[in-house]
Every structure is written in structure tokens, then in C-alpha cells.
Design an enzyme around this catalytic site. Structure first.
Site, short mmCIF file in Angstrom:
data_model
loop_
_atom_site.label_atom_id
_atom_site.label_comp_id
_atom_site.label_asym_id
_atom_site.label_seq_id
_atom_site.Cartn_x
_atom_site.Cartn_y
_atom_site.Cartn_z
N ASP A 98 0.78 -1.23 0.00
CA ASP A 98 0.00 0.00 0.00
C ASP A 98 0.82 1.29 0.00
O ASP A 98 0.32 2.34 0.39
CB ASP A 98 -0.91 0.00 1.24
CG ASP A 98 -0.15 -0.28 2.53
OD1 ASP A 98 1.07 -0.02 2.58
OD2 ASP A 98 -0.77 -0.77 3.49
N GLU A 120 -0.04 -9.11 -0.99
CA GLU A 120 -0.68 -8.58 0.22
C GLU A 120 -1.91 -7.77 -0.16
O GLU A 120 -2.10 -6.62 0.25
CB GLU A 120 0.29 -7.76 1.07
CG GLU A 120 -0.20 -7.57 2.51
CD GLU A 120 0.78 -6.84 3.40
OE1 GLU A 120 1.63 -7.50 4.02
OE2 GLU A 120 0.68 -5.61 3.49
N GLU A 134 -2.23 5.00 2.81
CA GLU A 134 -2.17 3.57 2.49
C GLU A 134 -3.52 2.96 2.13
O GLU A 134 -3.61 2.12 1.23
CB GLU A 134 -1.53 2.79 3.64
CG GLU A 134 -0.04 3.02 3.82
CD GLU A 134 0.29 4.26 4.63
OE1 GLU A 134 1.49 4.52 4.85
OE2 GLU A 134 -0.64 4.99 5.06
N HIS A 210 5.27 5.86 14.53
CA HIS A 210 5.74 6.79 13.50
C HIS A 210 4.67 7.23 12.50
O HIS A 210 4.93 8.08 11.66
CB HIS A 210 6.88 6.13 12.70
CG HIS A 210 6.41 4.97 11.85
ND1 HIS A 210 6.28 3.70 12.36
CD2 HIS A 210 6.03 4.91 10.56
CE1 HIS A 210 5.85 2.90 11.40
NE2 HIS A 210 5.68 3.61 10.29
N ARG A 212 1.73 8.82 10.22
CA ARG A 212 1.28 10.20 10.05
C ARG A 212 0.01 10.50 10.84
O ARG A 212 -0.16 11.58 11.38
CB ARG A 212 1.02 10.49 8.56
CG ARG A 212 2.26 10.68 7.71
CD ARG A 212 1.85 11.12 6.31
NE ARG A 212 2.97 11.26 5.40
CZ ARG A 212 3.45 10.29 4.65
NH1 ARG A 212 2.89 9.08 4.69
NH2 ARG A 212 4.47 10.49 3.84
N HIS A 244 11.95 6.41 14.49
CA HIS A 244 11.86 6.73 13.06
C HIS A 244 12.59 8.04 12.77
O HIS A 244 12.67 8.93 13.63
CB HIS A 244 10.38 6.84 12.68
CG HIS A 244 10.12 6.82 11.20
ND1 HIS A 244 10.21 7.95 10.42
CD2 HIS A 244 9.78 5.81 10.38
CE1 HIS A 244 9.92 7.64 9.16
NE2 HIS A 244 9.66 6.35 9.11
#
Length: 384
Positions: A98, A120, A134, A210, A212, A244
Site C-alpha cells: 500500500d 498482500e 495507504e 511513526h 502520520r 523513526h
């Protein structure tokens, strides 16, 4: 028999971890002429995985730049892949999951009328902004793809609900194949501090945070919970947090967690280091998608630091619980696993629903079946 030209495309560390064993499978099969193209959406972290799996891509777009936007990533991938496809003329392009590389790879192949295989496939939250971007990336790739390699039966049902029923295979997740390569008992960490942790006498908790959608108040709540957890269980617990590289994450992690003796803020780990750290840990607190699959395969309970998960199979199986981003909820669930051996054992011993280490073989067989080079489809991964 002419060989099938299959090009595998990926650009980030999580993609590379899950696609590397598939590239190796294709390279070892005489029916395929295998090509690998990386976009280097993430440069440094991608290269570490290529080194671990000893992969040398035939094509490297090297697109990463400072402060790159989703638009710049996508446009650079589209333009670069157009030239690569024209040079190779593959029969099939494989993309994973994604990411922006995934979406751009599928779209670029569609523009050249090249068949697309989505590894996936079928993960969904139903909220187009969470995870962002994603959820929409994988949904749009689902419309572009000709072959859909679903890790689980639940993923297949998600596609069926969207009217996608042809070219669908349930294979298990390739990350389980990868773990069979990377985890070993006598592993020595290159991050030296990890070699000196008391894995037997302390409960080692692995943390990642991490995403967004957790920026701002959710991340503040998570960091506050981590600090409080370390203070409450100072004698029992060590938290290891590979931070990250995002400036937003770096600032929050150091502002809240610096100076706490039993919290170890370390640089991002290579895939093999992370896998072996989780294998030696007590449990995992994460907002990552991939760790929700990897940790259960290592019999480690996972608390998800997000409001929802596109991987409900592990929640149903009992290996994962969604903790959310509230400080109180994270503390309550984490404390329960630290204090209650019964609660911990119930999660640690639950069956992993994501794979048996044979996903890459099933995917390769599915490709051959689709192109009429195999009489029967691969067996369906049944899960647990």
C-alpha cells in the site's frame, strides 16, 4: 517453454522485507525470467534489506529526496517506471501492499497495458484517511490488478465485497517466509547496546510509533503512556524504541522520553535486527502494520497504537489487541500483560493466522496457473 518475464517493484523497507523472499523464489524457478526494480522511496532503510537478502536490483530509480511529498514520489515513480517497462517489456509486474511506490507501480503498468499482481492484497479499514495514504493506495491497486495474492481468507472476502473475484489467491503472508531467513538463536546485534540487555531478567518491550495519522495529540498521548509505563515498572521493564527518522517523531520521542534510564531510544534497526530483537522481547507496542504480522509469528503479544487495524485476523486469533492512542488505555492494557501471567500466556500462545512460510511458493504457482503454465491452482492457505 518460453520464460515469463516478471518484474518485482518496491521502494520502502517494509515492502523489501516482504518482497525479497519472493524475488528469491522467482530467481530459483526455471519458468521465470526475474527482474527487480527499486524506486528507493526510502533509500537507507531499503538498502539495508537488500544487503541482508543479498539482492542486487537490475533497476534503481533512486527517487528519494529531502522533504519529499506524496505527489513527488508518485510522479517520479511513474516517469521512471515508464522507461523501465519499455526497456524490459515484462509479462507481469508485482507490487506489494500500500505504499506510494505500490500505487505508482500498478498505475504505470496499467498505462503500458502490462498485467499487475498485487502481493498482500485485500487489506481494508474502510476509512480512506486511516491509514493515510495507504488505505486508498491499496484500494486503487485492487482495481488495477489482474492477480490478487491475499494473505488471509478475510482479505479475500474484502475483495469479494468489492466485486473482485477473479485471479484471487489466498497464500499467507510473505513476511513469515522472510522470518525463516532472518531469525537465529546466536544472532549478534550490530547495534551494540542490544547485546547487553537483560533478556532473561527483564521484560523487554519493543516500541515503534511513526505513522502520520498519529502526529499531534495521539503521539503526545502515546509518548506520555510510554514514559509512565517505564516509571511504573522501573525494576521490571526495559523499553527499546528504534526511533523513526521523521523530524516530527524524533522531536516527540526525545522531548518525552529522554533521561529515563529504562527507555532506550536507538536509531532505526535493520530488518534482521528488528526481527531478532522481537524474538527476544516480552511484547511489542506498535503503530506499524507489518509488526502486527511478524510479532505473532514469534509468539509475542502486540498492542496496536492506533484506533483501528486492517489486520483483524490477529485480533480475532487473540495475538493482537487494539490499544488505541489514549494514554489511559495503553497503560491499562500494557499493565495487564505485565502483571498477569495468564493474560500474557493467552496472547503469546494464540495461533498466528498469517502464514506458514510457504506464501512465496504459492504466489509463484499462482502466476504460472494464471498464465496457463500450470494445470492446477496453488493450494489455499488455511490459516488457523
Amino acid at each position: 517453454m518460453s520464460k515469463l518475464k516478471v518484474m518485482t517493484i518496491f521502494g520502502t523497507r517494509p515492502e523489501a522485507i516482504k518482497m525479497a523472499p519472493l524475488v528469491q523464489e522467482l530467481e530459483h524457478r526455471s519458468e521465470f525470467e526475474s527482474y527487480c526494480c527499486v524506486t528507493a522511496q526510502h533509500r537507507q532503510m531499503l538498502d539495508s534489506v537488500l544487503d541482508i537478502f543479498r539482492l542486487t536490483p537490475q533497476f534503481d530509480l533512486d527517487i528519494m529526496e529531502r522533504s519529499q511529498s506524496l505527489s513527488s514520489i508518485t510522479s517520479k515513480c511513474l516517469l521512471g517506471l515508464e522507461k523501465v517497462f519499455q526497456a524490459v517489456c515484462p509479462d507481469l509486474v508485482l507490487v506489494h501492499g500500500d505504499t506510494s511506490t505500490t500505487f505508482a507501480g500498478a498505475l504505470a503498468a496499467f498505462y503500458q497495458q502490462i498485467a499487475v499482481g498485487h502481493v498482500e492484497a485485500g487489506l481494508r479499514t474502510g476509512d480512506k484517511y486511516s491509514p493515510f495514504p495507504e488505505e486508498m493506495n491499496r484500494s486503487m491497486v485492487g482495481r488495477l490488478a489482474d492477480l490478487h495474492f491475499c494473505p488471509t481468507e478475510n482479505n479475500r472476502k474484502n475483495l469479494e465485497a468489492e466485486g473482485i473475484v477473479n485471479g484471487v489467491f489466498v497464500t499467507g503472508n510473505t513476511v513469515i517466509d522472510a522470518l525463516h531467513t532472518t531469525v537465529c538463536k546466536d544472532y549478534h546485534f550490530t547495534t551494540e547496546s542490544l547485546n547487553h540487555l537483560d533478556y532473561q531478567g527483564k521484560k523487554i518491550i519493543v516500541v515503534t510509533c511513526h505513522r502520520r495519522e498519529n502526529y499531534g495529540e495521539p503521539m503526545e498521548q502515546i509518548m506520555s503512556a510510554l514514559k509512565e509505563l517505564a516509571i511504573m515498572y522501573k525494576k521490571e521493564v526495559e523499553l527499546v524504541y528504534p526511533v523513526h527518522l521523521s523530524p516530527v517523531v524524533q522531536e516527540a520521542a526525545h522531548r518525552y522520553l529522554d533521561g529515563q534510564d529504562n527507555i532506550h531510544l536507538i536509531p532505526p534497526l535493520t530488518a534482521d535486527e528488528m526481527h531478532n530483537l522481537m524474538a527476544r522481547s516480552y511484547m511489542v507496542l506498535t503503530d506499524s502494520g507489518g509488526l502486527q504480522e511478524e510479532a505473532p509469528a514469534l509468539s509475542k503479544p502486540v498492542l496496536v497504537l492506533r484506533r483501528e487495524t486492517e489486520r483483524p485476523e490477529a485480533v480475532k486469533a487473540g495475538t493482537v489487541r487494539v490499544a488505541g492512542t489514549s494514554r489511559e488505555d495503553i497503560l491499562r492494557l500494557a499493565s495487564g500483560l505485565i502483571q498477569s501471567p495468564e493474560a500474557y500466556t493467552a496472547m503469546a500462545q494464540a495461533a498466528n493466522p498469517y502464514g506458514d512460510g510457504q506464501a512465496c511458493r504459492r504466489i509463484a504457482d499462482g502466476i504460472l496457473y494464471h498464465f496457463g503454465k500450470r494445470d492446477c491452482p496453488p493450494e489455499v492457505f488455511q490459516g488457523h
